[in-house]
Scaffold this active site. Structure first.
Site, PDB file in Angstrom:
ATOM      1  N   CYS A   2      92.967  -0.040  45.555  1.00 38.22           N
ATOM      2  CA  CYS A   2      93.402  -0.332  46.918  1.00 38.22           C
ATOM      3  C   CYS A   2      94.416  -1.479  46.933  1.00 38.22           C
ATOM      4  O   CYS A   2      94.441  -2.308  46.036  1.00 38.22           O
ATOM      5  CB  CYS A   2      92.174  -0.713  47.730  1.00 38.22           C
ATOM      6  SG  CYS A   2      90.905   0.551  47.622  1.00 38.22           S
ATOM      7  N   ARG A  28      99.798   2.287  42.740  1.00 38.73           N
ATOM      8  CA  ARG A  28      98.375   2.128  42.418  1.00 38.73           C
ATOM      9  C   ARG A  28      97.571   3.354  42.834  1.00 38.73           C
ATOM     10  O   ARG A  28      96.417   3.476  42.495  1.00 38.73           O
ATOM     11  CB  ARG A  28      97.795   0.906  43.124  1.00 38.73           C
ATOM     12  CG  ARG A  28      98.386  -0.399  42.647  1.00 38.73           C
ATOM     13  CD  ARG A  28      97.501  -1.562  42.979  1.00 38.73           C
ATOM     14  NE  ARG A  28      97.749  -2.647  42.065  1.00 38.73           N
ATOM     15  CZ  ARG A  28      97.260  -2.697  40.821  1.00 38.73           C
ATOM     16  NH1 ARG A  28      96.519  -1.709  40.382  1.00 38.73           N
ATOM     17  NH2 ARG A  28      97.512  -3.703  40.019  1.00 38.73           N
ATOM     18  N   TRP A  75      92.047   4.298  48.202  1.00 31.40           N
ATOM     19  CA  TRP A  75      91.682   5.540  47.519  1.00 31.40           C
ATOM     20  C   TRP A  75      90.235   5.802  47.877  1.00 31.40           C
ATOM     21  O   TRP A  75      89.360   5.034  47.462  1.00 31.40           O
ATOM     22  CB  TRP A  75      91.841   5.376  45.999  1.00 31.40           C
ATOM     23  CG  TRP A  75      92.831   6.309  45.411  1.00 31.40           C
ATOM     24  CD1 TRP A  75      93.898   6.874  46.059  1.00 31.40           C
ATOM     25  CD2 TRP A  75      92.878   6.825  44.091  1.00 31.40           C
ATOM     26  NE1 TRP A  75      94.591   7.674  45.215  1.00 31.40           N
ATOM     27  CE2 TRP A  75      93.998   7.684  44.005  1.00 31.40           C
ATOM     28  CE3 TRP A  75      92.111   6.647  42.956  1.00 31.40           C
ATOM     29  CZ2 TRP A  75      94.361   8.340  42.843  1.00 31.40           C
ATOM     30  CZ3 TRP A  75      92.473   7.311  41.795  1.00 31.40           C
ATOM     31  CH2 TRP A  75      93.579   8.147  41.740  1.00 31.40           C
ATOM     32  N   ASN A  99      89.002  -5.187  49.513  1.00 30.92           N
ATOM     33  CA  ASN A  99      88.857  -4.545  48.190  1.00 30.92           C
ATOM     34  C   ASN A  99      87.586  -5.087  47.569  1.00 30.92           C
ATOM     35  O   ASN A  99      87.322  -6.286  47.660  1.00 30.92           O
ATOM     36  CB  ASN A  99      90.046  -4.917  47.277  1.00 30.92           C
ATOM     37  CG  ASN A  99      91.324  -4.208  47.678  1.00 30.92           C
ATOM     38  OD1 ASN A  99      91.300  -3.278  48.485  1.00 30.92           O
ATOM     39  ND2 ASN A  99      92.441  -4.655  47.150  1.00 30.92           N
ATOM     40  N   GLY A 100      86.810  -4.220  46.912  1.00 28.49           N
ATOM     41  CA  GLY A 100      85.602  -4.686  46.212  1.00 28.49           C
ATOM     42  C   GLY A 100      84.403  -3.828  46.560  1.00 28.49           C
ATOM     43  O   GLY A 100      84.526  -2.794  47.219  1.00 28.49           O
ATOM     44  N   GLU A 484      86.727   4.463  18.636  1.00 26.02           N
ATOM     45  CA  GLU A 484      87.778   4.115  19.601  1.00 26.02           C
ATOM     46  C   GLU A 484      88.504   2.848  19.163  1.00 26.02           C
ATOM     47  O   GLU A 484      89.721   2.744  19.269  1.00 26.02           O
ATOM     48  CB  GLU A 484      87.173   3.960  20.994  1.00 26.02           C
ATOM     49  CG  GLU A 484      88.070   3.337  22.042  1.00 26.02           C
ATOM     50  CD  GLU A 484      89.359   4.114  22.316  1.00 26.02           C
ATOM     51  OE1 GLU A 484      89.490   5.247  21.828  1.00 26.02           O
ATOM     52  OE2 GLU A 484      90.246   3.555  22.996  1.00 26.02           O
ATOM     53  N   LYS A 488      92.531   2.643  18.613  1.00 25.84           N
ATOM     54  CA  LYS A 488      93.402   1.654  19.283  1.00 25.84           C
ATOM     55  C   LYS A 488      94.253   0.939  18.248  1.00 25.84           C
ATOM     56  O   LYS A 488      95.458   0.773  18.412  1.00 25.84           O
ATOM     57  CB  LYS A 488      92.567   0.630  20.049  1.00 25.84           C
ATOM     58  CG  LYS A 488      91.972   1.102  21.349  1.00 25.84           C
ATOM     59  CD  LYS A 488      92.961   1.294  22.467  1.00 25.84           C
ATOM     60  CE  LYS A 488      93.616   2.626  22.564  1.00 25.84           C
ATOM     61  NZ  LYS A 488      92.835   3.833  22.797  1.00 25.84           N
ATOM     62  N   GLU A 491      96.900   3.315  16.435  1.00 28.24           N
ATOM     63  CA  GLU A 491      98.002   3.907  17.209  1.00 28.24           C
ATOM     64  C   GLU A 491      99.006   2.876  17.706  1.00 28.24           C
ATOM     65  O   GLU A 491     100.147   3.218  17.997  1.00 28.24           O
ATOM     66  CB  GLU A 491      97.478   4.761  18.356  1.00 28.24           C
ATOM     67  CG  GLU A 491      96.738   4.072  19.455  1.00 28.24           C
ATOM     68  CD  GLU A 491      96.353   5.059  20.567  1.00 28.24           C
ATOM     69  OE1 GLU A 491      96.991   6.104  20.719  1.00 28.24           O
ATOM     70  OE2 GLU A 491      95.398   4.760  21.282  1.00 28.24           O
ATOM     71  N   HIS A 507      77.397   6.433   1.842  1.00 32.92           N
ATOM     72  CA  HIS A 507      77.774   7.794   1.407  1.00 32.92           C
ATOM     73  C   HIS A 507      79.261   7.889   1.107  1.00 32.92           C
ATOM     74  O   HIS A 507      79.860   8.950   1.241  1.00 32.92           O
ATOM     75  CB  HIS A 507      77.373   8.807   2.488  1.00 32.92           C
ATOM     76  CG  HIS A 507      75.911   8.805   2.782  1.00 32.92           C
ATOM     77  ND1 HIS A 507      74.978   9.331   1.932  1.00 32.92           N
ATOM     78  CD2 HIS A 507      75.219   8.254   3.807  1.00 32.92           C
ATOM     79  CE1 HIS A 507      73.762   9.162   2.429  1.00 32.92           C
ATOM     80  NE2 HIS A 507      73.879   8.514   3.582  1.00 32.92           N
ATOM     81  N   LYS A 606     102.265   9.866  26.041  1.00 28.38           N
ATOM     82  CA  LYS A 606     101.150   9.469  26.914  1.00 28.38           C
ATOM     83  C   LYS A 606     100.282  10.680  27.246  1.00 28.38           C
ATOM     84  O   LYS A 606      99.088  10.578  27.352  1.00 28.38           O
ATOM     85  CB  LYS A 606     101.674   8.835  28.212  1.00 28.38           C
ATOM     86  CG  LYS A 606     100.570   8.354  29.157  1.00 28.38           C
ATOM     87  CD  LYS A 606      99.670   7.315  28.501  1.00 28.38           C
ATOM     88  CE  LYS A 606      98.490   6.951  29.360  1.00 28.38           C
ATOM     89  NZ  LYS A 606      97.488   6.127  28.629  1.00 28.38           N
TER      90      LYS A 606
HETATM   91  C1  AGP Z   1      94.513   7.257  23.511  1.00 27.26           C
HETATM   92  O1  AGP Z   1      94.883   5.909  23.351  1.00 27.26           O
HETATM   93  C2  AGP Z   1      95.644   8.189  23.161  1.00 27.26           C
HETATM   94  N1  AGP Z   1      96.799   7.893  23.914  1.00 27.26           N
HETATM   95  C3  AGP Z   1      95.239   9.663  23.186  1.00 27.26           C
HETATM   96  O2  AGP Z   1      94.237   9.826  22.212  1.00 27.26           O
HETATM   97  C4  AGP Z   1      94.668  10.203  24.510  1.00 27.26           C
HETATM   98  O3  AGP Z   1      93.408   9.629  24.782  1.00 27.26           O
HETATM   99  C5  AGP Z   1      94.503  11.726  24.393  1.00 27.26           C
HETATM  100  O4  AGP Z   1      95.787  12.285  24.193  1.00 27.26           O
HETATM  101  C6  AGP Z   1      93.850  12.373  25.629  1.00 27.26           C
HETATM  102  O5  AGP Z   1      94.667  12.179  26.734  1.00 27.26           O
HETATM  103  P1  AGP Z   1      94.100  12.604  28.203  1.00 27.26           P
HETATM  104  O6  AGP Z   1      92.958  11.671  28.507  1.00 27.26           O
HETATM  105  O7  AGP Z   1      95.252  12.435  29.129  1.00 27.26           O
HETATM  106  O8  AGP Z   1      93.632  14.034  28.112  1.00 27.26           O
END
Ligand code: AGP
Length: 611
Positions: A2, A28, A75, A99-100, A484, A488, A491, A507, A606
């Site tokens: 918001c 936003r 939203w 907001n909140g 994850e 991070k 990438e 293992h 992205k």
């Molecule tokens: C995550 O940091 C990456 N950019 C990538 O793994 C991403 O999570 C994946 O492509 C899925 O994207 P989505 O959530 O838009 O489906």
């Protein structure tokens, strides 16, 4: 996410400043908007569902003028977007934008109704307006009434209020929740939830602290603390160019989005939970008891970071809701001719809602007759449109290619789904439900506490940014967090990093350990803690460098690790979100110290809309 804007002054028509400011906050995301102007003739509130253009059309049809006003973009998270739930919310002679999350809104609603107040919306915000109006009727001025009302609130708020009894001032208050920024210029004062909204008008800004109040007038801005004592606050000069304005003053979008997570989590929770009644509302999505009892299982499908969120979600769905849950990479699921049982629920999780593999997995589930319940951050995306139900994360636009706030809000959404299924199944008592929901409500503030470790984490990163390989270890619900964390790092810094189930160390991976190998071990005090400690000792025995993600107050671990990042405990499920935050910051600082392009890493997109 918001947006809030407020203006008082005669340099510009107030309504123009409000609309212009709300437009600068459009990125936003929102689905309703409104303004309230106060003058000698009283308060005039205008609201419209949909985009700002709908509100502007209403204002063209019936113009309003004045030099004092507040505006809001919202939203909707509780029920459908609607005009009556849009802000500003009005009660008697008061209008407010907020907001909140007000955690005790149910008891406040009952109190207001018992006092004969007519409640017109589903929002918690309206109740704050009633409390302020009651206090003004009782003889208080707007500032006193706002302070009195806020003293009754539990939860987070950033709000702006106007009242007919004081048409020459706006009062603002903040406690957690989104930022509250005050702009000052001669004969004018501005209010905003984000700097870009008022940057064209002034660069002199005050950032309201939690627990403080502000009175905005043509004579300037006065700040007081919770007890009403004046607080000296010199405005800061904001030296932003338009691009950095979009980055919220941060160096990179990823950094901004990491620090937006408390707010993104708050907005994703929205008013989807009700502590009082121990209910969960997934935006009106209905699961009947019979459907849930007949549900053969839940299948979560996603890619990349979203897939790791699903791996976390499986623990919640199986352990809280007691329903079998499978997690699969969408790119595998779509080709392996999965057997999907009767009444199954297939949950594609995708921040973009456009990922080709996840869309294909959705269609595979559809072909087999499953109900499709999507979790996405992108309204009206292809995945959202092709699903039977959608639970939106309210993270706001995620510009950085490396997903951060969408990851943590996906986990929140999966937690809400697990809670909903559990409540429908009657699997939890009211008290157990309340306890789970209370953990969720505490998450944003604890996330803020973890993000305050940024300086320490930057120092830790400086000790390892030259490394060529990393190993991330976790067990149970922290295993996907380790995966994850590794993703991070790899990438955005291009350092080779692997996430591993800590129990798998012996293992194979243990052969990798030597003095050049930093190993991040998520060793928070949970049921598997002792096992993680022995993993950690195995690494140290081979001269591995250990970075431990530990629980606050764990004194023993310091002697077993080279570096410790201590996080609060929030129970067996949501501590996973808190553990993800330092891993995001570690990756961010290592990458920035390496000088890679954090927001647009090489070779990455992205949204992967092709196979
Ligand atoms: C995550 O940091 C990456 N950019 C990538 O793994 C991403 O999570 C994946 O492509 C899925 O994207 P989505 O959530 O838009 O489906």
């Amino acid at each position: 996410m918001c947006g809030i804007v407020g203006y008082i002054g005669r340099e510009h028509p107030a309504v123009e400043v409000l609309i212009d400011g709300l437009r600068r906050l459009e990125y936003r995301g929102y689905d309703s908007a409104g303004v309230a102007l106060v003058g000698d003739a009283g308060i005039d509130v205008r609201r419209a569902q949909g985009k700002l253009s709908a509100l502007e059309a209403s204002l063209r049809d019936e113009p309003i003028s004045g030099h004092v006003g507040i505006g809001h973009t919202r939203w909707a998270t509780h029920g459908k977007p609607s005009e009556r739930n849009a802000h500003p919310q009005r009660a008697g002679s008061v209008a407010i934008v907020h907001n909140g999350i007000i955690e005790n809104y149910r008891e406040l609603r009952e109190e207001c109704e018992a006092n004969g107040r007519e409640i017109l919306s589903d929002t918690d915000t309206e109740l704050i307006a009633h409390l302020i109006d009651e206090a003004i009727i009782g003889g208080m001025d707007l500032l006193q009434a706002t302070r009195a009302a806020c003293s009754r609130l539990t939860g987070s708020y950033a709000l702006g209020a106007v009242a007919e009894s004081d048409p020459n001032h706006i009062v603002a208050a903040k406690n957690g929740g989104s930022p509250m920024i005050l702009g000052v210029a001669s004969g004018q004062a501005f209010l905003a939830s984000d700097i870009p909204a008022i940057l064209p008008y002034t660069r002199e800004m005050i950032f309201l602290e939690d627990g403080s109040f502000a009175v905005l007038g043509e004579e300037g801005v006065q700040i007081v603390d919770a007890e009403g004592r004046p607080v000296d606050c010199e405005p800061k000069t904001v030296q932003w160019d338009p691009v950095s304005a979009e980055k919220g003053g941060y160096d990179r979008f990823m950094q901004k989005e990491i620090f937006e997570q408390p707010r993104a989590i708050t907005d994703t929770i929205g008013t989807r939970i009700d502590l009082g009644s121990a209910e969960v509302d997934l935006d009106g999505c209905v699961f009947s008891r019979e459907q849930v009892e007949k549900m053969s299982g839940v299948t979560l499908v996603a890619c990349g970071t979203a897939y790791y969120a699903c791996m976390v979600g499986r623990y919640m769905i199986e352990q809280i809701a007691g329903i079998p849950c499978e997690v699969d990479l969408a790119s595998e699921f779509r080709y392996r001719r999965p057997i999907i049982g009767d009444g199954a629920l297939v949950v594609p999780v995708s921040q973009s809602g456009e990922t080709a593999d996840t869309l294909a997995a959705l269609r595979e589930g559809r072909e087999q007759g499953a109900r499709i319940f999507a979790i996405s951050n992108s309204r009206d995306s292809t995945i959202a449109r092709e699903s039977d139900d959608v639970l939106y994360t309210h993270a706001g636009p995620e510009i950085g290619v490396a997903s951060t706030k969408c990851f943590t809000t996906q986990i929140v959404a999966l937690y809400l789904l697990a809670m909903k299924l559990a409540v429908v199944r009657g699997r939890l008592s009211e008290e157990e439900t309340r306890s789970h929901l209370d953990h969720l409500i505490r998450l944003p503030r604890l996330a803020e506490r973890v993000l305050n470790l940024d300086g320490h984490i930057a120092k830790v990163a400086s000790r390892y940014f030259h490394s060529r390989d990393f190993l991330f270890l976790g067990r149970g619900i922290m295993y996907p967090i380790a995966l994850e964390g590794a993703l991070k790092l790899k990438e955005i810094s291009y350092i080779h990093a692997e996430g591993y189930a800590a129990g798998e160390m012996k293992h194979g991976p243990i052969a990798l350990i030597d003095e050049h190998m930093p190993v991040v071990v998520i060793a928070t005090r949970d049921a598997l803690y002792e096992k993680l400690i022995s993993n950690l000792e195995q690494v140290r025995a081979r001269d591995g460098q250990v970075i431990a993600i530990a629980s606050e107050g764990d004194e023993e671990i310091a002697a077993k690790a080279n570096d410790v990042i201590a996080i609060p405990d929030l129970g067996p499920y949501l501590t996973s979100v808190l553990a993800a935050l330092p891993l995001q910051l570690l990756a961010y600082h290592i990458a920035t110290q390496k000088g890679t392009d954090v927001d647009q890493p090489r070779n990455l997109a992205k949204s992967v809309t092709v196979e």
